[in-house]
Design a protein around this motif. Structure first.
Motif, PDB file in Angstrom:
ATOM      1  N   ASN A  92      36.401  48.171  37.097  1.00  7.88           N
ATOM      2  CA  ASN A  92      35.467  48.427  38.200  1.00  7.88           C
ATOM      3  C   ASN A  92      34.827  47.148  38.754  1.00  7.88           C
ATOM      4  O   ASN A  92      34.147  47.182  39.769  1.00  7.88           O
ATOM      5  CB  ASN A  92      34.374  49.418  37.771  1.00  7.88           C
ATOM      6  N   HIS A  93      35.052  46.000  38.111  1.00  4.58           N
ATOM      7  CA  HIS A  93      34.568  44.708  38.599  1.00  4.58           C
ATOM      8  C   HIS A  93      35.634  43.977  39.418  1.00  4.58           C
ATOM      9  O   HIS A  93      35.381  42.887  39.911  1.00  4.58           O
ATOM     10  CB  HIS A  93      34.185  43.780  37.431  1.00  4.58           C
ATOM     11  N   SER A  94      36.820  44.590  39.528  1.00  3.61           N
ATOM     12  CA  SER A  94      37.964  43.844  40.056  1.00  3.61           C
ATOM     13  C   SER A  94      38.317  44.202  41.497  1.00  3.61           C
ATOM     14  O   SER A  94      37.891  45.217  42.046  1.00  3.61           O
ATOM     15  CB  SER A  94      39.185  44.063  39.164  1.00  3.61           C
ATOM     16  N   ASN A 104      41.891  44.176  44.309  1.00  4.65           N
ATOM     17  CA  ASN A 104      43.240  44.746  44.224  1.00  4.65           C
ATOM     18  C   ASN A 104      44.232  43.837  43.499  1.00  4.65           C
ATOM     19  O   ASN A 104      45.360  44.244  43.238  1.00  4.65           O
ATOM     20  CB  ASN A 104      43.765  45.108  45.622  1.00  4.65           C
ATOM     21  N   LEU A 105      43.828  42.630  43.131  1.00  6.88           N
ATOM     22  CA  LEU A 105      44.683  41.724  42.357  1.00  6.88           C
ATOM     23  C   LEU A 105      44.363  41.781  40.866  1.00  6.88           C
ATOM     24  O   LEU A 105      44.886  40.989  40.085  1.00  6.88           O
ATOM     25  CB  LEU A 105      44.524  40.286  42.870  1.00  6.88           C
ATOM     26  N   GLU A 106      43.461  42.708  40.491  1.00  6.11           N
ATOM     27  CA  GLU A 106      43.033  42.884  39.108  1.00  6.11           C
ATOM     28  C   GLU A 106      42.367  41.633  38.543  1.00  6.11           C
ATOM     29  O   GLU A 106      42.537  41.280  37.375  1.00  6.11           O
ATOM     30  CB  GLU A 106      44.186  43.368  38.228  1.00  6.11           C
ATOM     31  N   THR A 107      41.614  40.967  39.418  1.00  7.11           N
ATOM     32  CA  THR A 107      40.765  39.847  39.008  1.00  7.11           C
ATOM     33  C   THR A 107      39.334  40.161  39.429  1.00  7.11           C
ATOM     34  O   THR A 107      39.105  40.991  40.312  1.00  7.11           O
ATOM     35  CB  THR A 107      41.214  38.521  39.654  1.00  7.11           C
ATOM     36  N   ALA A 108      38.388  39.498  38.795  1.00  8.84           N
ATOM     37  CA  ALA A 108      36.974  39.744  39.102  1.00  8.84           C
ATOM     38  C   ALA A 108      36.716  39.525  40.587  1.00  8.84           C
ATOM     39  O   ALA A 108      37.109  38.505  41.160  1.00  8.84           O
ATOM     40  CB  ALA A 108      36.091  38.830  38.273  1.00  8.84           C
ATOM     41  N   HIS A 109      36.082  40.494  41.205  1.00  6.80           N
ATOM     42  CA  HIS A 109      35.689  40.384  42.607  1.00  6.80           C
ATOM     43  C   HIS A 109      34.641  39.279  42.719  1.00  6.80           C
ATOM     44  O   HIS A 109      33.717  39.204  41.905  1.00  6.80           O
ATOM     45  CB  HIS A 109      35.114  41.723  43.067  1.00  6.80           C
ATOM     46  N   GLY A 110      34.787  38.408  43.711  1.00  6.03           N
ATOM     47  CA  GLY A 110      33.866  37.296  43.881  1.00  6.03           C
ATOM     48  C   GLY A 110      32.415  37.730  43.982  1.00  6.03           C
ATOM     49  O   GLY A 110      31.511  37.047  43.504  1.00  6.03           O
ATOM     50  N   GLY A 111      32.180  38.889  44.584  1.00  6.88           N
ATOM     51  CA  GLY A 111      30.811  39.393  44.705  1.00  6.88           C
ATOM     52  C   GLY A 111      30.199  39.720  43.357  1.00  6.88           C
ATOM     53  O   GLY A 111      28.996  39.519  43.149  1.00  6.88           O
ATOM     54  N   PRO A 119      40.765  32.486  39.256  1.00  4.61           N
ATOM     55  CA  PRO A 119      40.343  33.875  39.009  1.00  4.61           C
ATOM     56  C   PRO A 119      40.036  34.156  37.540  1.00  4.61           C
ATOM     57  O   PRO A 119      40.418  33.396  36.649  1.00  4.61           O
ATOM     58  CB  PRO A 119      41.557  34.690  39.470  1.00  4.61           C
ATOM     59  N   ILE A 120      39.342  35.267  37.335  1.00  7.71           N
ATOM     60  CA  ILE A 120      39.097  35.790  35.987  1.00  7.71           C
ATOM     61  C   ILE A 120      39.757  37.162  35.942  1.00  7.71           C
ATOM     62  O   ILE A 120      39.412  38.055  36.717  1.00  7.71           O
ATOM     63  CB  ILE A 120      37.588  35.931  35.683  1.00  7.71           C
ATOM     64  N   GLN A 121      40.719  37.320  35.053  1.00  2.40           N
ATOM     65  CA  GLN A 121      41.498  38.549  34.966  1.00  2.40           C
ATOM     66  C   GLN A 121      40.688  39.684  34.332  1.00  2.40           C
ATOM     67  O   GLN A 121      39.817  39.443  33.497  1.00  2.40           O
ATOM     68  CB  GLN A 121      42.762  38.320  34.118  1.00  2.40           C
ATOM     69  N   VAL A 122      41.027  40.913  34.713  1.00  3.00           N
ATOM     70  CA  VAL A 122      40.468  42.082  34.031  1.00  3.00           C
ATOM     71  C   VAL A 122      40.800  41.946  32.546  1.00  3.00           C
ATOM     72  O   VAL A 122      41.926  41.591  32.180  1.00  3.00           O
ATOM     73  CB  VAL A 122      41.044  43.396  34.609  1.00  3.00           C
ATOM     74  N   GLY A 123      39.824  42.187  31.695  1.00  7.80           N
ATOM     75  CA  GLY A 123      40.002  42.055  30.250  1.00  7.80           C
ATOM     76  C   GLY A 123      39.518  40.729  29.708  1.00  7.80           C
ATOM     77  O   GLY A 123      39.258  40.601  28.513  1.00  7.80           O
ATOM     78  N   ASP A 124      39.409  39.715  30.585  1.00  6.98           N
ATOM     79  CA  ASP A 124      38.839  38.434  30.173  1.00  6.98           C
ATOM     80  C   ASP A 124      37.322  38.533  30.189  1.00  6.98           C
ATOM     81  O   ASP A 124      36.746  39.479  30.721  1.00  6.98           O
ATOM     82  CB  ASP A 124      39.279  37.312  31.119  1.00  6.98           C
TER      83      ASP A 124
END
Length: 148
Positions: free
Chosen positions: A18-20, A22-29, A64-69
């Motif tokens: 839910n923080h990501s 569509n690239l499954e990385t942390a949304h900048g916001g 980027p920061i990946q989901v799960g990181d």
């Protein structure tokens, strides 16, 4: 007076779907929100007052920061004015299994200390009482003036 190292705040956020984006990385916001919260905590620790965000300088998203990181956020006050407080913020992607960190985001946030009526209020002078504090102070000044 408050010493620079006393203002150092570090925190972690697990990047969830839910923080990501569509690239499954942390949304900048979301990264900016986390940095704002940790920066405000640092400014409040420094001033002993409620602090509000007044300015964000050069929000540099380097990787980027990946989901799960884990997003590891570090903040400290490096300069103060009459009512304003400059805080250096850096975010890292952290692997909890290995402790490996890689810088992802960097910025300077300026906060203003406010009283119970929401009016700007005076802040103390910042002191630098150690070699490590002086190193962090110099690094922040260099980043803030663009001498990277």
């Amino acid at each position: 007076m408050t010493a620079l190292l006393e203002t150092l705040i570090e925190n972690r956020e697990m990047v969830q779907p839910n923080h990501s984006n569509n690239l499954e990385t942390a949304h900048g916001g979301n990264v900016m929100l986390w940095m704002d919260e940790i920066g405000a905590m640092s400014a409040m620790r420094f001033s002993g007052e409620t602090c509000v965000t007044a300015r964000v300088d050069r929000m540099n998203f380097e990787r980027p920061i990946q989901v799960g990181d884990v997003a590891f956020i570090s903040a400290y006050v490096f300069e103060s004015g009459r009512t304003s407080i400059k805080t250096r913020l850096r975010t890292y992607r952290e692997d909890l299994r290995t402790g490996e960190r890689e810088k992802t985001t960097e910025s300077v946030f300026t906060f203003v200390a406010v009283d119970d009526d929401g009016k700007p209020t005076l802040v103390p002078d910042l002191t630098i009482e150690s070699e490590r504090g002086e190193q962090l102070h110099q690094e922040a000044l260099e980043y803030d003036t663009g001498d990277r």
